[in-house]
Design a protein around this motif. Sequence first.
Motif, mmCIF file in Angstrom:
data_model
loop_
_atom_site.group_PDB
_atom_site.id
_atom_site.type_symbol
_atom_site.label_atom_id
_atom_site.label_comp_id
_atom_site.label_asym_id
_atom_site.label_seq_id
_atom_site.Cartn_x
_atom_site.Cartn_y
_atom_site.Cartn_z
ATOM 1 N N ASN A 180 -9.305 7.136 -8.786
ATOM 2 C CA ASN A 180 -11.216 6.892 -8.929
ATOM 3 C C ASN A 180 -10.551 6.681 -10.295
ATOM 4 O O ASN A 180 -11.085 5.369 -10.697
ATOM 5 C CB ASN A 180 -12.241 7.953 -8.772
ATOM 6 N N ALA A 238 -6.110 -2.268 -7.286
ATOM 7 C CA ALA A 238 -7.767 -1.897 -7.021
ATOM 8 C C ALA A 238 -9.065 -1.691 -6.415
ATOM 9 O O ALA A 238 -9.881 -1.026 -6.822
ATOM 10 C CB ALA A 238 -8.379 -3.590 -7.875
ATOM 11 N N ARG A 239 -8.843 -1.826 -4.996
ATOM 12 C CA ARG A 239 -8.786 -1.013 -4.242
ATOM 13 C C ARG A 239 -9.016 0.611 -4.342
ATOM 14 O O ARG A 239 -10.133 1.948 -3.439
ATOM 15 C CB ARG A 239 -8.640 -0.580 -2.876
ATOM 16 N N LEU A 240 -8.241 1.553 -5.036
ATOM 17 C CA LEU A 240 -8.103 2.666 -5.309
ATOM 18 C C LEU A 240 -8.902 3.154 -6.174
ATOM 19 O O LEU A 240 -8.957 4.442 -6.555
ATOM 20 C CB LEU A 240 -6.792 3.194 -5.185
ATOM 21 N N ALA A 276 -8.666 -11.940 -5.324
ATOM 22 C CA ALA A 276 -9.001 -10.864 -5.582
ATOM 23 C C ALA A 276 -11.105 -10.868 -5.244
ATOM 24 O O ALA A 276 -11.769 -10.283 -4.164
ATOM 25 C CB ALA A 276 -9.640 -10.922 -7.000
ATOM 26 N N GLU A 282 0.922 -1.129 -0.241
ATOM 27 C CA GLU A 282 0.026 -0.176 0.262
ATOM 28 C C GLU A 282 0.848 1.699 0.078
ATOM 29 O O GLU A 282 0.093 2.169 -0.579
ATOM 30 C CB GLU A 282 -0.739 -0.085 0.950
ATOM 31 N N ILE A 299 -4.671 -6.486 -6.038
ATOM 32 C CA ILE A 299 -5.787 -6.237 -5.282
ATOM 33 C C ILE A 299 -5.047 -4.637 -4.465
ATOM 34 O O ILE A 299 -6.821 -3.826 -4.486
ATOM 35 C CB ILE A 299 -5.467 -7.630 -3.908
ATOM 36 N N PRO A 300 -4.890 -4.451 -4.050
ATOM 37 C CA PRO A 300 -4.655 -3.309 -3.557
ATOM 38 C C PRO A 300 -4.880 -1.695 -4.101
ATOM 39 O O PRO A 300 -5.086 -0.909 -3.597
ATOM 40 C CB PRO A 300 -3.969 -2.495 -2.484
ATOM 41 N N GLU A 348 -11.731 2.905 -9.666
ATOM 42 C CA GLU A 348 -13.625 2.316 -9.730
ATOM 43 C C GLU A 348 -13.166 1.569 -11.543
ATOM 44 O O GLU A 348 -14.277 1.239 -11.788
ATOM 45 C CB GLU A 348 -14.720 3.598 -9.859
ATOM 46 N N GLU A 359 -11.472 -11.377 -1.222
ATOM 47 C CA GLU A 359 -11.556 -9.683 -0.528
ATOM 48 C C GLU A 359 -12.616 -9.007 -1.398
ATOM 49 O O GLU A 359 -12.585 -7.830 -1.547
ATOM 50 C CB GLU A 359 -10.213 -9.524 -1.581
ATOM 51 N N ASP A 360 -12.995 -9.743 -2.355
ATOM 52 C CA ASP A 360 -14.090 -9.095 -2.825
ATOM 53 C C ASP A 360 -14.413 -7.518 -4.071
ATOM 54 O O ASP A 360 -14.989 -6.766 -3.850
ATOM 55 C CB ASP A 360 -15.684 -9.023 -1.528
ATOM 56 N N ILE A 361 -13.091 -8.080 -4.508
ATOM 57 C CA ILE A 361 -12.726 -6.800 -5.353
ATOM 58 C C ILE A 361 -13.146 -7.692 -7.048
ATOM 59 O O ILE A 361 -12.938 -8.846 -7.168
ATOM 60 C CB ILE A 361 -10.808 -6.880 -5.744
#
Length: 192
Positions: A36, A55-57, A79, A26, A52-53, A59, A82-84
Motif C-alpha cells: 500500500n 495500481a490496485r496494489l 483505467a 498479476e 492497472i494491476p 494507495e 476499471e475505476d482506477i
Amino acid sequence: MTDKRFNPKNADKLVSQERKAQLQPEKIIDHLKVSNDDTVADLGAGPGLFSIPLARLTERDVYAVDIEPEMLERLQQNAEKEDIGNIQTVVSDLENVNLPDNSVTRVLNAFVIHEVGSIDRTINEMKRILKAGGYLLLMDWEAVESDSGPPLEIRIPSDKMESILQEHGFDTDVFHPDSEHYAIKAQKRIIG
C-alpha cells in the motif's frame, strides 16, 4: 530509434485477453512485492497491461511512463473503465525519465528495454528515480527464436542484461517465466 518501437496503432494487442492469459501480469508483478505504501513507475507502460494491476496494489501513485501519448490516452481510458484513479501518466522517453530523483520504491520495465537507444542511459534513469533499497523488475524476450516478439537481432540476452544491471549498482536475480521471456528482479544497492 523509431524502427524498434512498437506501433501505438496496435495497442489493443498489448492488452488482449490472449496476451493477458499468456503473460499473467498479476503473477509477474507479484515479484515486486508492492504494498500500500509503494510508489511505482511503470516505464514503457503502453495501454496499461501492468499499470492497472499495479495500481490496485498500492494507495500511492503509479507513474505510467511512455513516449507515445496515444498509448497513455488508451491507458487512461482503460483505467477509467476499471475505476482506477491513482495512475499518473507521464509522457517521456526512458533515457530522460520525467520523474524526480529517488521518487519511487518500485520500477517495472516490461518488454521495452530492447527499444531504447541507450541501455546504459535507461538503466541509469531507473537507478536515479528509484530509492535506495527499492526494486526493479525488468522483463524482456530471451535471445531465442520465437513466433512472437521483436526480431532476434535486437533482443538482449538475459545474462548480458544481468551483467549490465550489476555494473550499474543492482543486486540481481534472474528467472524465466516461460521459454521465450526472462525477468530480472534487481535491488538498488544501499551505499554507506
